[in-house]
Design a protein around this motif. Structure first.
Motif, mmCIF file in Angstrom:
data_model
loop_
_atom_site.group_PDB
_atom_site.id
_atom_site.type_symbol
_atom_site.label_atom_id
_atom_site.label_comp_id
_atom_site.label_asym_id
_atom_site.label_seq_id
_atom_site.Cartn_x
_atom_site.Cartn_y
_atom_site.Cartn_z
ATOM 1 N N VAL A 107 -36.185 18.100 50.268
ATOM 2 C CA VAL A 107 -35.924 16.658 50.276
ATOM 3 C C VAL A 107 -37.173 15.954 49.769
ATOM 4 C CG1 VAL A 107 -34.248 16.725 52.158
ATOM 5 C CG2 VAL A 107 -36.670 16.411 52.688
ATOM 6 N N GLU A 109 -39.635 12.932 50.122
ATOM 7 C CA GLU A 109 -40.034 11.976 51.148
ATOM 8 C C GLU A 109 -41.035 10.989 50.566
ATOM 9 O OE1 GLU A 109 -41.480 14.249 54.455
ATOM 10 O OE2 GLU A 109 -39.451 14.570 55.245
ATOM 11 N N TYR A 110 -40.787 9.705 50.837
ATOM 12 C CA TYR A 110 -41.694 8.658 50.339
ATOM 13 C C TYR A 110 -41.545 7.413 51.201
ATOM 14 C CZ TYR A 110 -44.189 5.615 47.039
ATOM 15 O OH TYR A 110 -45.090 4.758 46.464
ATOM 16 N N SER A 114 -36.353 9.732 53.244
ATOM 17 C CA SER A 114 -36.153 11.039 52.626
ATOM 18 C C SER A 114 -34.870 11.014 51.797
ATOM 19 C CB SER A 114 -36.068 12.129 53.701
ATOM 20 O OG SER A 114 -34.878 12.015 54.452
ATOM 21 N N ASP A 116 -32.192 13.737 49.802
ATOM 22 C CA ASP A 116 -31.822 15.132 49.548
ATOM 23 C C ASP A 116 -31.051 15.307 48.244
ATOM 24 O OD1 ASP A 116 -29.360 14.057 50.086
ATOM 25 O OD2 ASP A 116 -28.915 15.319 51.822
ATOM 26 N N LYS A 123 -37.138 9.528 57.506
ATOM 27 C CA LYS A 123 -37.774 10.826 57.695
ATOM 28 C C LYS A 123 -37.579 11.288 59.133
ATOM 29 C CE LYS A 123 -42.016 11.278 56.333
ATOM 30 N NZ LYS A 123 -43.424 10.987 56.008
ATOM 31 N N ASN A 124 -37.348 12.565 59.321
ATOM 32 C CA ASN A 124 -37.192 13.110 60.667
ATOM 33 C C ASN A 124 -38.424 12.822 61.521
ATOM 34 O OD1 ASN A 124 -34.629 14.175 60.216
ATOM 35 N ND2 ASN A 124 -35.439 16.117 59.448
#
Length: 255
Positions: A107, A109-110, A114, A116, A123-124
């Motif tokens: 994935v 992330e920024y 996130s 996919d 984000k988790n």
């Protein structure tokens, strides 16, 4: 992640670029890479020391070469351990994100989000931090509810928790302050509150057109309710024991 070297400015090695954002050298880097990527149909964004670049796969080597040239020219350094290259391809009607180094599905992330290849989510790590903060807040309020001996002793202040960790407190509002001269009066500060994590989640869901973001918080009510019930049980149990101990020792209770 990008950092500015020490040579030109006398700043410590590794100081985040956010400390020198106003510097013309960083502006020149942004302008040059932005213009170049636009010319090839690419995309560039930087927030503080976090950069994201999107380009056609065929331009991959060219983009990296120009990026390294600019980095060297402006005496910047890249944090390699925080740099990733992803390949996004359409497979079986869906976009698939693959990490170039590991060749595994990944994935992107920024800035707290996130992607996919199909769905944008928080984000988790952001969700985990949110629930960890909730736990710490409830624990702190539990501690003070137990320790206080005034009329608020034993009170958990559930309303405050609901405002902080549910949609109830997500709506931004004007902040009023109590007057120092007259405690019965409040004045308009003209400043709006920041809301809470739900404010951010709902705004992100709207901007990204992603219901999946708010769906990530579907367990929020259950988790908060469980923590509140547990806290109330602990407060009642501990204060009952203290009252009994006070009575046995002093003949009366102080809690």
């Amino acid at each position: 992640m990008i950092h500015k070297n020490e040579s030109n400015f006398g700043i410590p090695q590794g100081l985040p670029i956010s400390a020198v954002l106003a510097n013309i050298y960083m502006w020149r880097f942004d302008r040059t890479i932005l213009d170049y990527l636009r010319s090839i149909g690419g995309y560039y964004r930087r927030y503080s020391d976090d950069i994201i670049i999107v380009c056609d796969g065929n331009k991959h080597d060219e983009v990296l070469s120009i990026l390294q040239e600019l980095i060297s020219k402006e005496e910047l350094t890249i944090a390699e351990d925080k740099t990733s290259v992803f390949i996004v391809k359409k497979e079986e009607g869906r976009l698939r994100v693959t990490d170039e180094r590991t060749k595994r599905q990944a994935v992107i992330e920024y800035l707290g989000l996130s992607f996919d290849g199909n769905v944008i989510r928080l984000k988790n790590k952001s969700i985990s931090k949110y629930y960890h903060k909730m736990k710490r807040t409830v624990n702190a309020k539990t501690h003070f509810a137990i320790k206080k001996t005034d009329k608020t002793g034993g009170v958990l202040f559930v309303r405050q928790l609901l405002k902080k960790y549910t949609p109830i407190g997500s709506k931004r509002h004007i902040i009023f302050r109590r007057s120092r001269l007259d405690g019965s009066r409040f004045f308009n500060t003209g400043v709006k509150s920041f809301g809470n994590f739900w404010t951010y989640a709902k705004k992100a869901a709207k901007i990204c057109n992603s219901p999946a973001i708010t769906h990530q918080l579907k367990s929020n009510k259950r988790i908060l309710r469980a923590r509140i019930l547990k806290a109330k049980h602990i407060i009642s149990e501990v204060r009952d024991k203290k009252r009994l101990a006070d009575f046995l020792k002093y003949g009366k209770s102080y809690h």
